[in-house]
Design a protein around this motif. Structure first.
Motif, PDB file in Angstrom:
ATOM      1  N   GLU A  77       0.825  -1.208   0.000  1.00  0.00           N
ATOM      2  CA  GLU A  77       0.000   0.000   0.000  1.00  0.00           C
ATOM      3  C   GLU A  77       0.858   1.257   0.000  1.00  0.00           C
ATOM      4  N   ARG A  78       2.023   1.186   0.611  1.00  0.00           N
ATOM      5  CA  ARG A  78       2.939   2.331   0.553  1.00  0.00           C
ATOM      6  C   ARG A  78       3.378   2.592  -0.884  1.00  0.00           C
ATOM      7  N   GLY A  79       3.657   1.512  -1.606  1.00  0.00           N
ATOM      8  CA  GLY A  79       4.007   1.682  -3.012  1.00  0.00           C
ATOM      9  C   GLY A  79       2.860   2.274  -3.804  1.00  0.00           C
ATOM     10  N   TRP A  80       1.640   1.812  -3.536  1.00  0.00           N
ATOM     11  CA  TRP A  80       0.482   2.349  -4.255  1.00  0.00           C
ATOM     12  C   TRP A  80       0.230   3.811  -3.876  1.00  0.00           C
ATOM     13  N   ALA A  81       0.536   4.205  -2.653  1.00  0.00           N
ATOM     14  CA  ALA A  81       0.370   5.605  -2.257  1.00  0.00           C
ATOM     15  C   ALA A  81       1.254   6.519  -3.104  1.00  0.00           C
ATOM     16  N   ALA A  82       2.495   6.086  -3.370  1.00  0.00           N
ATOM     17  CA  ALA A  82       3.386   6.874  -4.219  1.00  0.00           C
ATOM     18  C   ALA A  82       2.871   6.936  -5.652  1.00  0.00           C
ATOM     19  N   ILE A  83       2.337   5.823  -6.150  1.00  0.00           N
ATOM     20  CA  ILE A  83       1.818   5.788  -7.519  1.00  0.00           C
ATOM     21  C   ILE A  83       0.570   6.647  -7.658  1.00  0.00           C
ATOM     22  N   SER A  84      -0.365   6.516  -6.717  1.00  0.00           N
ATOM     23  CA  SER A  84      -1.612   7.278  -6.797  1.00  0.00           C
ATOM     24  C   SER A  84      -1.353   8.773  -6.637  1.00  0.00           C
TER      25      SER A  84
END
Length: 402
Positions: A77-84
């Motif tokens: 989810e941390r990775g997705w936070a950067a992507i979003s």
């Protein structure tokens, strides 16, 4: 949303196990970013796709499987936070760099959700129950977590800092307190000579924590390069250097929090400029002084306490607030070195006080000339309403001095 933080006391092998869990969390985040980068253009990569990929990583790598499944999911989810965040900046046509996700090499925390940990019945110890070998950790601190039910703990985070390891509990609870109306309205103009000047003429001294500690920091940095690489002496010198920077960071944060709390509790409406600090620090002559002042932290705490105490915060456009006369509205051009405002109408004020009055007048105009009780205000965002993941990344919550 509230974050309660304790310092951890453990044995050496437990600290090493925490470091291994942190490295694993960083590995999962970076692998999720690589998966997103290498995906075909027609593939739909979203939060759920990254969560599914993190499950595959547990099957492929044994050291990832040793980490709790929800901790692996939180890292994805941390990775997705950067992507979003990157997608959102592109969608909103954010000027300048859009914040393309980058691989992390200095991660300092690992996060567990509702599993992978258990609190002792005394709530002074916590056991990490995955297979990393962390075990039971003693919690040191003044916060009394007994007043909150265990079900309100949504996340547990282990954090490594220069002076040790910490455990943070993210609580899903209301952080609001009703105060009586004071009837006071105030405008704030932040600066470098004084930390801020309000519309009543009061000035708050700029503490300049980094400037005061700069000589000791430079000395500690020089000591690093006099030690041989790979030796314990160099490692200890780096630790001493990091502790000095950490102390300055904590001083700056506590100063901003203390002032913001006093300002919010003393006034029904607080107006301040919507400054873009990111652009201001591009001035290399003033970048260090602007960063040392901590204006962004001050604003974040103002918005946090405004939501907590149900006060009003208003941001205004900083354009011409220093040049405009607060008495007659005439534009009086002045250079940055001119510290006194003199107008033909007879208005003679300190430059910053004149700007603070203009800021308050603009805020009242935006609100129709009178304050209305509002926890958020006009044109601002509060950190309390953010998601748990955003709270994880910003950590803009009230906690005592560390």
């Amino acid at each position: 949303m509230l974050v309660i933080e304790y310092k951890i006391k453990a044995k050496l092998h437990q600290y090493k196990a925490i470091d291994e869990a942190i490295r694993t969390a960083q590995f999962v985040r970076n692998k999720c970013l690589r998966y997103w980068m290498d995906a075909p253009k027609d593939a739909k990569i979203n939060r759920f796709a990254l969560n599914n990929y993190s499950t595959k990583l547990r099957e492929e790598f044994s050291f990832v499987k040793q980490l709790n499944s929800m901790a692996v999911q939180a890292s994805a989810e941390r990775g997705w936070a950067a992507i979003s965040r990157f997608y959102e900046n592109c969608k909103n046509h954010q000027p300048g760099k859009k914040g393309f996700p980058r691989f992390q090499k200095d991660n300092r925390s690992v996060e567990y959700k509702t599993s992978g940990w258990s609190l002792h019945k005394t709530k002074r110890r916590i056991s990490i129950t995955d297979k990393k070998g962390i075990g039971e950790l003693k919690l040191l601190g003044k916060w009394d977590i007994h007043t909150y039910p265990v079900k309100s703990i949504k996340r547990v985070r282990l954090v490594r800092r220069a002076d040790g390891y910490y455990c943070q509990f993210v609580l899903d609870t209301e952080v609001k307190e009703q105060l009586e109306s004071t009837g006071n309205l105030i405008g704030l103009d932040v600066g470098l000579e004084y930390f801020y000047t309000d519309s009543n003429g009061h000035t708050e001294e700029n503490p300049r924590f980094l400037r005061k500690a700069e000589q000791a920091i430079k000395y500690a940095q020089r000591r690093i390069y006099k030690k041989e690489k790979g030796k314990n002496g160099r490692r200890k010198a780096r630790k001493r250097f990091a502790k000095k920077h950490l102390r300055v960071t904590r001083q700056r944060n506590e100063h901003a929090k203390r002032l913001a709390r006093c300002v919010i509790k003393s006034n029904d409406l607080v107006a301040y400029e919507d400054l873009s600090v990111r652009n201001m620090v591009k001035n290399h002559c003033l970048a260090k002084s602007i960063s040392d002042a901590g204006w962004r932290q001050f604003r974040q705490w103002l918005e946090y306490f405004a939501s907590k105490f149900e006060r009003v915060t208003v941001t205004v456009n900083p354009q011409y607030t220093s040049q405009k006369c607060s008495g007659c509205g005439t534009i009086v051009k002045k250079s940055l070195s001119t510290r006194t405002h003199n107008c033909k109408c007879g208005c003679q004020l300190n430059r910053d006080e004149n700007a603070a009055i203009n800021i308050l007048n603009l805020a009242l105009q935006a609100r129709g000339g009178h304050p209305r009780r509002n926890a958020v205000g006009v044109g601002v965002t509060t950190l309390v309403g953010e998601t748990l993941l955003e709270q994880t990344l910003t950590l803009s919550t009230e906690y005592p001095a560390l």
